[in-house]
Design an enzyme around this catalytic site. Structure first.
Site, short mmCIF file in Angstrom:
data_model
loop_
_atom_site.label_atom_id
_atom_site.label_comp_id
_atom_site.label_asym_id
_atom_site.label_seq_id
_atom_site.Cartn_x
_atom_site.Cartn_y
_atom_site.Cartn_z
N THR A 162 0.93 -1.06 -0.05
CA THR A 162 -0.07 0.06 0.03
C THR A 162 0.91 1.24 -0.03
O THR A 162 0.49 2.20 -0.79
CB THR A 162 -0.90 0.07 1.14
OG1 THR A 162 -1.72 -1.20 1.10
CG2 THR A 162 -1.91 1.23 1.25
N SER A 200 1.83 -7.64 -0.65
CA SER A 200 2.66 -8.59 0.17
C SER A 200 2.08 -9.78 0.32
O SER A 200 2.74 -10.83 0.75
CB SER A 200 2.83 -7.77 1.48
OG SER A 200 1.86 -7.78 2.39
N THR A 225 1.79 -4.29 4.36
CA THR A 225 1.66 -4.44 5.83
C THR A 225 1.16 -5.84 6.11
O THR A 225 1.48 -6.49 7.33
CB THR A 225 0.63 -3.51 6.71
OG1 THR A 225 -0.72 -3.73 6.10
CG2 THR A 225 1.26 -2.25 6.45
N ASP A 226 0.41 -6.47 5.24
CA ASP A 226 0.04 -8.02 5.37
C ASP A 226 0.84 -9.04 6.09
O ASP A 226 0.66 -9.84 6.74
CB ASP A 226 -0.76 -8.55 4.18
CG ASP A 226 -2.01 -7.60 3.83
OD1 ASP A 226 -2.77 -6.69 4.78
OD2 ASP A 226 -2.64 -7.72 2.94
N1 ASP Z 1 -2.85 -5.62 0.90
C1 ASP Z 1 -1.59 -4.84 1.16
C2 ASP Z 1 -0.52 -5.34 0.99
O1 ASP Z 1 -0.16 -6.12 2.17
C3 ASP Z 1 -1.89 -4.13 2.42
C4 ASP Z 1 -0.64 -2.99 2.94
O2 ASP Z 1 0.20 -2.77 2.18
O3 ASP Z 1 -1.21 -2.68 3.96
O4 ASP Z 1 0.21 -5.44 0.16
#
Ligand code: ASP
Length: 335
Positions: A15, A58, A90-91
């Site tokens: 993100t 991610s 973040t995932d």
């Molecule tokens: N779906 C995103 C990822 O992990 C969420 C994020 O970046 O917070 O790539």
């Protein structure tokens, strides 16, 4: 003029690198290296050396990516960078950061960051998180702490941190310890230091070993366990209930034994914090003492995802059963 420290930037999508596209969906299309170069606050703190890597959600990152990031961070540090910042989704931050903690033994800070609100949303948090991460990576007080996760002006030890909310910018929590520090205006404050660190050396070209993670749920009848060996898994982490219990069918006579014969089986808890028990409940199939007496390995305070990273790296190193058991006994309780 005062020479700024060099900080490696290893961008991997997520993100923090995402903006909304013509079809209305957010995609990781932004060049984080370029973004960092354009930020006056970053330019004041460090000379950022951005690497060309991959831009992924991610959820698509793999253990191979983890190894590649560790190799890139170590190489950057060997060539004069004072620390490294990894930006990603973040995932899977909690797994990548914990893996980097195990794989990067030096004192130079390795800081993982991301964002919860993409660049097209009001109050996008990516720029502030990036500045904070560079600040921490360049800070002398962050040396020797292992890999860190920096978001929302908090500094978390990779060993304890977990994503705890689907959308809130304050999603990262360390239930056992709280953050080990924070950012106060331009200052990096470290208020807790881990007592010990652990490292695993894996050949850079090692092929990731497939390790299954099974979370227990009400009335699970255990049938999946019977397919793991034939599906090619090299190890299993069972994320049991509470103190480390599984339903009686999962622990049916012969089932655990057959698995333990073919692969290391590690017991973690789905509870989210605390240690798996070792000697409290007995007398029923699927209790922690029953599982441990049948050869299951205790994960201590590592949750299932982190135990899976450790087991995967140990298998990639070619560790045998006793080595794996000893390492979990050492890393798990962290005392
Ligand atoms: N779906 C995103 C990822 O992990 C969420 C994020 O970046 O917070 O790539």
């Amino acid at each position: 003029m005062h020479k700024l420290p060099k900080i490696a930037l290893i961008p991997y999508g997520g993100t923090i690198a995402s903006a909304v596209q013509a079809d209305g969906s957010a995609m990781p299309t932004l060049d984080i290296g370029e973004m960092a170069k354009q930020m006056p606050a970053v330019r004041e703190i460090a000379e950022v050396v951005a690497q060309k890597t991959r831009a992924l959600p991610s959820s698509d990152m793999t253990v191979r990516d983890l190894i590649d990031i560790a190799v890139a961070a170590r190489a950057a540090i060997a060539s004069g960078c004072r620390g490294a910042v990894v930006t990603q989704g973040t995932d899977t931050i909690e797994e990548i950061a914990f893996g980097l903690d195990l794989l990067c033994a030096g004192d130079d800070p390795i800081v993982v960051t991301g964002a919860m609100r993409n660049a097209s949303l009001p109050s996008a948090d990516g720029p502030a998180n990036l500045i904070a991460a560079v600040r921490v990576a360049a800070s002398a007080s962050a040396r020797g702490l292992g890999a860190l996760v920096v978001l929302n002006d908090e500094i978390h030890a990779a060993r304890f941190v977990r994503k705890s909310h689907t959308a809130n910018p304050g999603t990262f929590r360390s239930a056992a310890t709280g953050p080990i520090g924070w950012l106060a205006e331009r200052d990096v404050r470290i208020v807790l230091r881990p007592l010990r660190r652990f490292h695993v050396t894996v050949p850079d070209d090692a092929v990731p070993s497939p390790v299954a993670l099974l979370k227990m749920s009400l009335g699970d009848d255990g049938r999946l366990l019977d397919y793991l060996a034939q599906a090619g898994f090299a190890g299993l982490v069972l994320e049991g209930f509470g103190g480390g219990h599984v339903p009686r069918d999962v622990a049916a006579p012969g089932r655990i034994e057959a698995l333990v014969e073919t692969m290391p089986v590690v017991l973690a808890s789905r509870a989210g914090s605390g240690e798996v028990l070792r000697a409290t409940y007995g007398g029923f199939a699927g209790s922690e003492t029953d599982l441990i007496s049948r050869g299951v390995i205790y994960a201590g305070s590592l949750d299932g995802a982190k135990a899976r990273i450790l087991l995967t790296l140990l298998l990639m190193r070619g560790a045998g059963r006793d080595d794996i058991r000893r390492t979990f006994a050492d890393v798990g309780p962290l005392s």
